[in-house]
Motif scaffolding. Structure first.
Motif, PDB file in Angstrom:
ATOM      1  N   UNK A  54       0.861  -1.184   0.000  1.00  0.00           N
ATOM      2  CA  UNK A  54       0.000   0.000   0.000  1.00  0.00           C
ATOM      3  C   UNK A  54       0.900   1.238   0.000  1.00  0.00           C
ATOM      4  N   UNK A  55       0.298   2.371  -0.291  1.00  0.00           N
ATOM      5  CA  UNK A  55       0.998   3.652  -0.167  1.00  0.00           C
ATOM      6  C   UNK A  55       0.773   4.152   1.257  1.00  0.00           C
ATOM      7  N   UNK A  56       1.870   4.274   2.017  1.00  0.00           N
ATOM      8  CA  UNK A  56       1.752   4.512   3.461  1.00  0.00           C
ATOM      9  C   UNK A  56       1.941   5.982   3.823  1.00  0.00           C
ATOM     10  N   UNK A  57       1.018   6.480   4.632  1.00  0.00           N
ATOM     11  CA  UNK A  57       1.185   7.772   5.306  1.00  0.00           C
ATOM     12  C   UNK A  57       1.379   7.478   6.789  1.00  0.00           C
ATOM     13  N   UNK A  58       2.356   8.115   7.391  1.00  0.00           N
ATOM     14  CA  UNK A  58       2.557   7.956   8.836  1.00  0.00           C
ATOM     15  C   UNK A  58       2.366   9.303   9.525  1.00  0.00           C
ATOM     16  N   UNK A  59       2.143   9.247  10.825  1.00  0.00           N
ATOM     17  CA  UNK A  59       2.127  10.471  11.626  1.00  0.00           C
ATOM     18  C   UNK A  59       3.237  10.333  12.669  1.00  0.00           C
ATOM     19  N   UNK A  60       4.156  11.290  12.650  1.00  0.00           N
ATOM     20  CA  UNK A  60       5.337  11.234  13.522  1.00  0.00           C
ATOM     21  C   UNK A  60       5.187  12.181  14.710  1.00  0.00           C
TER      22      UNK A  60
END
Length: 294
Positions: A54-60
């Motif tokens: 999948x195309x991943x978005x993370x929150x840091x």
């Protein structure tokens, strides 16, 4: 996964530098970065299942869940050799497909993992998700609302699994046979949303603008779309209780549990008891309802 000296971890043959292992990421829960990486390792067989390809978005959250944060779509430099990229629309997304990649992201204080609804290289949805989103920060009716949506799906002969968002809402997860379009799923979602709004006008809304929803629970059938993301099953969330987006049994929903009960300290015992509840649901055929909606 073996611990070596000098603040490094050996993960599946790859040496990763771990910075600030004693930093508290969830102070109230006493969870340090080292604890977090250990918990991610345990969670990885389940979390990776829903982030892989999948195309991943993370929150840091570099200084912990309650400090400043930022969304990250583009892979940060330098990218280790074992990390696979998934370019889309000019963005170098990460393909979270391995434990070393997960630990690398965990060390960067990525506390939340939000994958795309479609797989890399595809435009069709990989599953169908209806987001049940409260307008109030504290919403005691959220499990009641999820249960009602589940009963509607059941009446349409569609099997589903509820999962806590890990924040304030509940998401209804429907594994589907491959080939349906986002447009088709949105059509069914709108039908369900409009139906429950008509039947329970004081509980539900499909009003897009939050300022116009009052205290009603939003049936968000629009979030499920190409290019959008949602919290992955088994992702941790940046909340005080270190909650985890957790699939539930429908009989549990009837008991109106608290979303806070499903967290980094409890999720592994649960997975040892129940396994992955989503995986146990057969892929659903939606042709009958789509034919009725034509």
């Amino acid at each position: 996964m073996a611990v070596t000296t000098k603040g490094t971890l050996l993960v599946e043959g790859h040496e990763l530098t771990i910075t600030n292992p004693n930093k508290l990421l969830w102070p109230e829960m006493g969870i340090t970065k080292a604890d977090y990486l250990a918990k991610l390792t345990e969670l990885s067989p389940f979390l990776l299942r829903y982030c892989r390809n999948r195309h991943l978005t993370t929150i840091r959250f570099p200084n912990g869940y309650n400090e400043k944060s930022f969304y990250q779509k583009n892979a940060p430099d330098p990218v280790p050799s074992f990390v696979k990229l998934a370019p889309l629309d000019g963005i170098n997304y990460i393909n979270l497909d391995s434990l070393p990649t997960l630990i690398w992201l965990g060390n960067l204080a990525c506390l939340e993992f939000h994958p795309s609804f479609h797989r890399i290289g595809e435009t069709l949805p990989a599953e169908w998700v209806i987001d049940i989103d409260p307008s109030l920060e504290e919403e005691p009716r959220i499990m009641e609302a999820a249960h009602i949506i589940g009963e509607v799906l059941d009446s349409l002969h569609i099997q589903s699994i509820p999962k806590t968002s890990g924040a304030t809402g509940v998401q209804i997860y429907i594994p589907i046979q491959h080939g349906y379009t986002f447009e088709q799923l949105r059509r069914i979602g709108h039908f369900i949303g409009a139906f429950v709004v008509k039947k329970y006008p004081n509980l539900f809304t499909i009003e897009r603008f939050k300022k116009n929803r009052g205290d009603k629970i939003y049936v968000d059938y629009l979030q499920h779309w190409y290019g959008k993301t949602l919290s992955a099953p088994y992702t941790p969330r940046a909340k005080k209780d270190a909650s985890v987006s957790t699939p539930l049994l429908w009989k549990e929903v009837e008991l109106r549990p608290s979303i806070r009960d499903f967290n980094l300290n409890t999720v592994m015992n649960r997975l040892k008891t129940y396994g992955d509840l989503i995986e146990k649901v057969p892929l659903q055929n939606l042709n009958a309802i789509l034919d009725r909606l034509k």
